[in-house]
Design a protein around this motif. Structure first.
Motif, PDB file in Angstrom:
ATOM      1  N   PRO A 199      38.103  53.075  22.897  1.00  0.00           N
ATOM      2  CA  PRO A 199      38.343  53.138  21.442  1.00  0.00           C
ATOM      3  C   PRO A 199      37.739  51.964  20.685  1.00  0.00           C
ATOM      4  O   PRO A 199      37.182  52.140  19.600  1.00  0.00           O
ATOM      5  CB  PRO A 199      39.878  53.133  21.354  1.00  0.00           C
ATOM      6  N   LEU A 200      37.839  50.754  21.258  1.00  0.00           N
ATOM      7  CA  LEU A 200      37.265  49.587  20.591  1.00  0.00           C
ATOM      8  C   LEU A 200      35.756  49.728  20.444  1.00  0.00           C
ATOM      9  O   LEU A 200      35.185  49.455  19.377  1.00  0.00           O
ATOM     10  CB  LEU A 200      37.604  48.322  21.383  1.00  0.00           C
ATOM     11  N   GLY A 201      35.089  50.167  21.503  1.00  0.00           N
ATOM     12  CA  GLY A 201      33.644  50.348  21.430  1.00  0.00           C
ATOM     13  C   GLY A 201      33.237  51.402  20.421  1.00  0.00           C
ATOM     14  O   GLY A 201      32.259  51.234  19.688  1.00  0.00           O
ATOM     15  N   LEU A 202      33.994  52.489  20.358  1.00  0.00           N
ATOM     16  CA  LEU A 202      33.674  53.552  19.411  1.00  0.00           C
ATOM     17  C   LEU A 202      33.838  53.079  17.971  1.00  0.00           C
ATOM     18  O   LEU A 202      33.002  53.377  17.105  1.00  0.00           O
ATOM     19  CB  LEU A 202      34.570  54.764  19.675  1.00  0.00           C
ATOM     20  N   CYS A 224      30.293  60.624  19.546  1.00  0.00           N
ATOM     21  CA  CYS A 224      30.316  59.482  20.468  1.00  0.00           C
ATOM     22  C   CYS A 224      31.548  59.532  21.364  1.00  0.00           C
ATOM     23  O   CYS A 224      31.469  59.244  22.568  1.00  0.00           O
ATOM     24  CB  CYS A 224      30.283  58.174  19.686  1.00  0.00           C
ATOM     25  N   ALA A 225      32.691  59.893  20.791  1.00  0.00           N
ATOM     26  CA  ALA A 225      33.912  59.992  21.591  1.00  0.00           C
ATOM     27  C   ALA A 225      33.788  61.093  22.638  1.00  0.00           C
ATOM     28  O   ALA A 225      34.155  60.904  23.807  1.00  0.00           O
ATOM     29  CB  ALA A 225      35.112  60.253  20.683  1.00  0.00           C
ATOM     30  N   ILE A 226      33.263  62.248  22.223  1.00  0.00           N
ATOM     31  CA  ILE A 226      33.085  63.349  23.172  1.00  0.00           C
ATOM     32  C   ILE A 226      32.113  62.950  24.277  1.00  0.00           C
ATOM     33  O   ILE A 226      32.339  63.233  25.466  1.00  0.00           O
ATOM     34  CB  ILE A 226      32.599  64.606  22.432  1.00  0.00           C
ATOM     35  N   CYS A 253      45.490  55.857  28.066  1.00  0.00           N
ATOM     36  CA  CYS A 253      44.954  54.576  27.595  1.00  0.00           C
ATOM     37  C   CYS A 253      44.450  54.638  26.156  1.00  0.00           C
ATOM     38  O   CYS A 253      44.594  53.666  25.406  1.00  0.00           O
ATOM     39  CB  CYS A 253      43.823  54.113  28.517  1.00  0.00           C
ATOM     40  N   TRP A 254      43.870  55.756  25.776  1.00  0.00           N
ATOM     41  CA  TRP A 254      43.298  55.843  24.435  1.00  0.00           C
ATOM     42  C   TRP A 254      44.342  56.122  23.365  1.00  0.00           C
ATOM     43  O   TRP A 254      44.211  55.640  22.237  1.00  0.00           O
ATOM     44  CB  TRP A 254      42.225  56.933  24.384  1.00  0.00           C
ATOM     45  N   THR A 255      45.360  56.912  23.692  1.00  0.00           N
ATOM     46  CA  THR A 255      46.346  57.284  22.666  1.00  0.00           C
ATOM     47  C   THR A 255      47.057  56.069  22.084  1.00  0.00           C
ATOM     48  O   THR A 255      47.114  55.922  20.852  1.00  0.00           O
ATOM     49  CB  THR A 255      47.363  58.283  23.243  1.00  0.00           C
ATOM     50  N   PRO A 256      47.606  55.158  22.901  1.00  0.00           N
ATOM     51  CA  PRO A 256      48.256  53.983  22.293  1.00  0.00           C
ATOM     52  C   PRO A 256      47.286  53.111  21.507  1.00  0.00           C
ATOM     53  O   PRO A 256      47.626  52.621  20.422  1.00  0.00           O
ATOM     54  CB  PRO A 256      48.822  53.229  23.507  1.00  0.00           C
ATOM     55  N   GLN A 257      46.077  52.923  22.038  1.00  0.00           N
ATOM     56  CA  GLN A 257      45.104  52.097  21.320  1.00  0.00           C
ATOM     57  C   GLN A 257      44.740  52.715  19.973  1.00  0.00           C
ATOM     58  O   GLN A 257      44.696  52.024  18.944  1.00  0.00           O
ATOM     59  CB  GLN A 257      43.835  51.933  22.162  1.00  0.00           C
ATOM     60  N   SER A 258      44.482  54.017  19.975  1.00  0.00           N
ATOM     61  CA  SER A 258      44.100  54.690  18.733  1.00  0.00           C
ATOM     62  C   SER A 258      45.248  54.690  17.732  1.00  0.00           C
ATOM     63  O   SER A 258      45.040  54.470  16.530  1.00  0.00           O
ATOM     64  CB  SER A 258      43.666  56.129  19.033  1.00  0.00           C
ATOM     65  N   LEU A 260      47.815  52.543  17.544  1.00  0.00           N
ATOM     66  CA  LEU A 260      48.030  51.189  17.025  1.00  0.00           C
ATOM     67  C   LEU A 260      46.957  50.817  16.009  1.00  0.00           C
ATOM     68  O   LEU A 260      47.248  50.205  14.973  1.00  0.00           O
ATOM     69  CB  LEU A 260      48.048  50.185  18.179  1.00  0.00           C
ATOM     70  N   ALA A 261      45.710  51.195  16.301  1.00  0.00           N
ATOM     71  CA  ALA A 261      44.629  50.898  15.362  1.00  0.00           C
ATOM     72  C   ALA A 261      44.827  51.644  14.043  1.00  0.00           C
ATOM     73  O   ALA A 261      44.662  51.066  12.958  1.00  0.00           O
ATOM     74  CB  ALA A 261      43.286  51.263  15.988  1.00  0.00           C
ATOM     75  N   ALA A 262      45.185  52.929  14.129  1.00  0.00           N
ATOM     76  CA  ALA A 262      45.381  53.721  12.911  1.00  0.00           C
ATOM     77  C   ALA A 262      46.556  53.199  12.093  1.00  0.00           C
ATOM     78  O   ALA A 262      46.458  53.046  10.868  1.00  0.00           O
ATOM     79  CB  ALA A 262      45.599  55.190  13.280  1.00  0.00           C
ATOM     80  N   ILE A 263      47.668  52.915  12.764  1.00  0.00           N
ATOM     81  CA  ILE A 263      48.849  52.415  12.056  1.00  0.00           C
ATOM     82  C   ILE A 263      48.571  51.043  11.448  1.00  0.00           C
ATOM     83  O   ILE A 263      48.920  50.774  10.294  1.00  0.00           O
ATOM     84  CB  ILE A 263      50.051  52.361  13.014  1.00  0.00           C
ATOM     85  N   GLY A 264      47.924  50.177  12.216  1.00  0.00           N
ATOM     86  CA  GLY A 264      47.609  48.851  11.701  1.00  0.00           C
ATOM     87  C   GLY A 264      46.662  48.899  10.518  1.00  0.00           C
ATOM     88  O   GLY A 264      46.856  48.193   9.519  1.00  0.00           O
TER      89      GLY A 264
END
Length: 284
Positions: A199-202, A224-226, A253-258, A260-264
């Motif tokens: 997620p960070l790279g995308l 890019c994600a696909i 791994c991606w769901t929590p990162q995404s 947290l990023a969206a909420i933040g």
């Protein structure tokens, strides 16, 4: 510099639920009509209730994904270590355990329903709060859309550019990817990098070009994600890892990162816009 408020603008067009505005001396009647039109298409209380519920459900989905890491005795199956037992997932109730076929259903569907119900109950206060604060949230969104429209109009005819910093970041990312491709192409380290840094790279890739609207950045993100998911599945296949394990690793791994990023990001935008709201608007 102060953020423009809705009172300084009048509507010029309404496209896909977004109020487009331009500076003018519009009458109070015009402004009220524009505000009513905006609320009818975007800012009604039921819509904010649904958005609040979605916000809470997204957070609960992230907690469910993270539950794998504290419920499971090991995480090796995500990287190809075959073990029949010791993995489970679910919050607050367990919905899956490795080695348990659940009578051919492969998951505990009653517990899935119970978890969804718990998530709904925990998300409901957020939805109610969003609906209660909908006038204030509408003011923030109107100001945000006005600011975006002004910038889009100013940059519409300007070419896409990369800053020096963006080029340095792009070069670094390309170098890291090239190193991974040549040295760790079909190794577990590649999957670890995709799981942990995908997620960070995308996001970095989508944010590098300047003068792009958020819609254009989403267009960059999707393929890019696909592609990255396909790469992970190919690497997993070469390592003899079942594709469902690779997909589970990406989800976990991606769901929590995404989330947290969206909420933040959402909270940061609202906090930034709230700083420019007049005191009487906040009081309302």
């Amino acid at each position: 510099m102060s953020c423009p408020s809705f009172a300084d603008y009048k509507p010029s067009r309404l496209s896909e639920g977004v109020l487009m505005t331009e500076t003018s001396d519009a009458s109070e009647e015009d402004r009220e009509r524009a505000r009513a039109e905006f609320i009818a298409t975007f800012g009604a209380k039921p819509r904010w209730l649904i958005r609040g519920l979605a916000f809470g459900m997204l957070a609960m989905a992230s907690v469910n994904a993270l539950s794998y890491f504290w419920r499971s005795d090991h995480w090796g199956s995500l990287l190809g270590e075959v073990r029949m037992r010791g993995e489970s997932i679910g919050f607050p109730f367990e919905i899956w355990e490795s080695g348990n076929t659940y009578g051919g259903l492969f998951a505990d569907y009653p517990m899935i329903g119970a978890n969804i119900l718990v998530a709904f109950v925990m998300s409901l206060p957020i939805g109610i709060l969003a609906a209660w604060k909908s006038p204030w949230l509408n003011d923030l969104m109107l100001a945000a859309f006005a600011d975006v429209d002004v910038r889009d109009e100013n940059e519409a005819n300007q070419p896409i550019q990369f800053s020096i910093q963006s080029l340095m970041i792009a070069t670094t990312v390309a170098a890291v990817l090239a190193m991974l491709a040549t040295r760790f192409a079909v190794r577990r380290e590649t999957l670890v990098c995709i799981y942990a840094l995908g997620p960070l790279g995308l996001v970095l890739l989508a944010m590098l070009p300047r003068r792009l609207s958020w819609q254009q950045r989403v267009i960059i993100l999707m393929p890019c994600a696909i592609s990255l998911i396909v790469v992970a599945m190919v690497v997993g296949q070469k390592l003899g890892i079942d594709f469902d394990k690779v997909l589970m690793g990406i989800f976990l791994c991606w769901t929590p990162q995404s989330a947290l990023a969206a909420i933040g990001l959402l909270c940061a935008i609202f906090v930034r816009l709230a700083k420019y709201q007049p005191a009487d608007a906040v009081a309302e």
